[in-house]
Design an enzyme around this catalytic site. Structure first.
Site: not given
Length: 682
Positions: A412, A483
């Site tokens: 990332e 999530h």
């Protein structure tokens, strides 16, 4: 080591004029390096100074090899002579050191010893050591995409290579075969920590010997000719082969790490004396006299002229203006795109309702067609028929090609950092990144995200990363940890980034279009539970735009205001309908859409009308974004309130995976209804 055929520079092969230029640069640089601590003692400035003495040769070489109008240079905080050799003047170095308003690097906003010259592509880098390696890789990627002749040069100390993003940068550059020269200036210490604590190898460059498409060159960073040969060979190889090169330069640190460090505490007298004895500047001077290139008298004349240069630079810098305190509000954010056709971000269009996900996908494609300098990348978002974990980017690679739409490694920081660097190549470029597959996974990118938020302010308006960061956010999908969490409360305190979170398809299209047409960085939080939700479908007018900082009243009311955004907007609309049916009360639902900037005027207008307010969001109540809204209302609308402001949000726990646990944690329509009844009964 370098091959014999690559020994371009030597004392005999270098003309006297060039040697004089090099010696002059080394002398002026050393004079400023020695002078810098005196500014601090006199309370004039230069409160941070990392002396470069002992790195003279490699820094001279970096600057001399840097080619104006072709290369991009990312110097680190010890690179004073690098900056001077690359083209900064003595006055410009001093202006930076004493933090004057006319400092080219930042106008006094950034730490001293962070030298830059933006118009020459000598970049202002962070104090976060080594993080600019990713920016160098990003700009090199742009050079390759635009077929530009040049290289990116990234310079740093050997210990900063321990940072994970340095490994990501070098690995990525080798995988993509990008023209980057990574210079490691190895002086044996990371502040007070010896390099054997950083690395098992004697030379940190050897950590990368297993990478394909990477050349490693070792040189003596104390020797002018060895350093010049190494840098010339590195640049030439990067250009001709479009491959990264590491130049590992052995240096010596003659003094302390910085003016806040005392190396006497960890280096004994013998070691300190040995370091001074290896002085590259003194060695070069002796060599020029010994080989009868210059006489001592000639060099002394150059010394005297250099002293005059530094004194004149000092005098001019002292007369320069100090930063204006009122200027702190300048360059927080660059100008946003003006939404002339839809100034309020509303419409009366009656077309076919569009899904939230199709609104995003369609608008992305429209903007890519309109602007050929638009790019998108991220993890798992462009592989054959798959277009991201939720297919938001479906079909984009097929239409726009792998040059503009491509996958990134699971890194990332690399995704975010190369976006910053890529956008540095040309102001017309717009980069869209899926910062992580889910917002919960974005934390490894935080160092680069924070870096990007203050780039525009820190550079005094010289550079703004034109980057749109997309994140699939929130719960209600049974995703559990990593999530289903929300991140806006953690990111909203950062100035320099716009943060939006739409609730309906039309706002999703309008906000992403405005973000892609604006300068600067936008964080786009996409409530993933709404991607295919029927309740989020709306008609969307052609070329619809939504301005930043404009809320939208989704339901008119007179008895109480709900402030909300994202997933919970739909719970609030359902709750408002139930309250109307059960209690006969009129609830106004205000969809914020934009969290930063915030539409204070719209919020105040609604609360002043209804005299009551409920704040609803999906994130935790404790330390959530709603606390900022409540504070605003108490400060600006207290006289209008007929009841305390209440909040509804998630419980102060992570979001559980089991649907029963998820429901217990997240807000829902029933919880909103209960809170409305409580406030209305007050």
């Amino acid at each position: 080591m370098l091959k014999k055929t690559e020994q371009t520079y030597s004392l005999k092969k270098t003309d006297k004029a060039t040697l004089k230029q090099w010696y002059t640069l080394m002398t002026v640089g050393r004079l400023i390096d020695l002078r810098a601590p005196n500014y601090l003692k006199q309370a004039i400035g230069w409160s941070y100074h990392a002396p470069y003495a002992g790195h003279d040769a490699i820094q001279l070489a970096i600057g001399q090899v840097f080619t104006l109008n072709e290369d991009h240079l990312f110097p680190y905080y010890r690179d004073m002579l690098t900056a001077l050799s690359a083209g900064c003047t003595a006055e410009e170095l001093i202006l930076n050191g004493i933090s004057k308003a006319t400092d080219l690097a930042s106008g006094g906003r950034h730490m001293s010893n962070h030298f830059a010259k933006p118009e020459w592509n000598i970049h202002n880098v962070s104090s976060c050591t080594g993080n600019h390696t990713l920016h160098a890789v990003g700009v090199a990627r742009a050079m390759k995409k635009y077929d530009h002749k040049g290289v990116a040069i990234s310079s740093q100390g050997e210990s900063s290579v321990s940072e994970g993003y340095c490994y990501e940068a070098i690995n990525g550059a080798s995988r993509e075969k990008l023209p980057v020269v990574f210079v490691f200036q190895d002086n044996g210490y990371g502040i007070s920590v010896p390099k054997e604590v950083q690395c098992a190898n004697e030379f940190v460059a050897d950590n990368f010997t297993g990478l394909k498409n990477l050349r490693i060159i070792h040189c003596d960073g104390k020797d002018v000719f060895d350093s010049m040969n190494a840098m010339k060979a590195a640049r030439q190889h990067a250009l001709e082969n479009s491959e990264p090169v590491i130049v590992h330069a052995e240096c010596v640190r003659m003094g302390s790490h910085s003016n806040s460090d005392k190396h006497e505490l960890y280096r004994d007298e013998k070691e300190r004396e040995e370091a001074i004895a290896k002085d590259p500047y003194a060695a070069f001077r002796k060599l020029l006299i010994k080989e009868k290139i210059f006489t001592d008298k000639e060099l002394t004349e150059i010394d005297d002229e250099s002293k005059k240069t530094v004194l004149e630079a000092h005098s001019a810098a002292m007369k320069a203006p100090n930063p204006d305190p009122a200027s702190i509000y300048d360059f927080v954010l660059p100008p946003a795109h003006t939404c002339e056709k839809f100034p309020e971000g509303t419409h009366e269009h009656n077309g076919e309702p569009v899904k939230f996900i199709d609104a995003l996908n369609g608008t992305l494609k429209e903007e890519f067609r309109a602007n050929p300098d638009t790019f998108i990348w991220g993890q798992d978002m462009a592989n054959k028929d798959k277009g991201g974990i939720f297919n938001v980017s479906k079909g984009m690679q097929q239409e726009f090609g792998e040059e503009r739409v491509f996958n990134a490694p699971i890194a990332e920081d690399y995704i975010m950092g190369t976006a910053n660097g890529f956008s540095r190549f040309d102001k017309k470029i717009r980069v869209v990144v899926e910062g992580a597959e889910f917002a919960d996974y974005f934390w490894p990118a935080m160092e680069q995200f924070v870096e990007s938020t203050h780039d525009y302010w820190r550079s005094n308006g010289a550079f703004a990363p034109n980057v749109l960061v997309r994140l699939a956010s929130g719960g209600y999908i049974g995703g559990g940890l990593y999530h289903s969490q929300n991140v806006e409360a953690s990111l909203a305190p950062l100035p320099g980034v716009r943060i939006v979170s739409p609730s309906f398809a039309d706002d999703a299209a309008g906000l992403i279009r405005t973000a892609m047409r604006s300068e600067g960085m936008t964080l786009f939080l996409e409530p993933k539970a709404l991607y295919n939700a029927k309740q989020a479908m709306t008609p969307i007018p052609e070329d619809f735009e939504v301005p930043f900082g404009k809320c939208r009243v989704r339901r008119e009311g007179s008895d109480i205001t709900i402030l909300t955004y994202g997933n919970t907007t739909h719970h609030c609309l359902e709750a408002a309908e139930r309250i109307a049916n059960e209690e006969g009360k009129s609830v106004e639902v205000v969809d914020l859409r934009s969290l930063s900037p915030l539409d204070e005027e719209g919020i105040i207008k609604s609360v002043s009308k209804t005299n009551r307010c409920l704040v609803v969001h999906e994130d935790k109540v404790f330390a959530g974004f709603g606390g900022e809204l409540v504070a605003l209302i108490n400060e600006k609308c207290f006289e209008s309130l007929d009841a305390p402001v209440k909040r509804v949000g998630s419980e102060f726990t992570p979001v559980g995976f089991n649907r029963i646990l998820e429901k217990a944690v997240l807000p829902n329509t029933d919880k909103v209804v209960a809170a409305l009844k409580e406030i209305l009964a007050y």
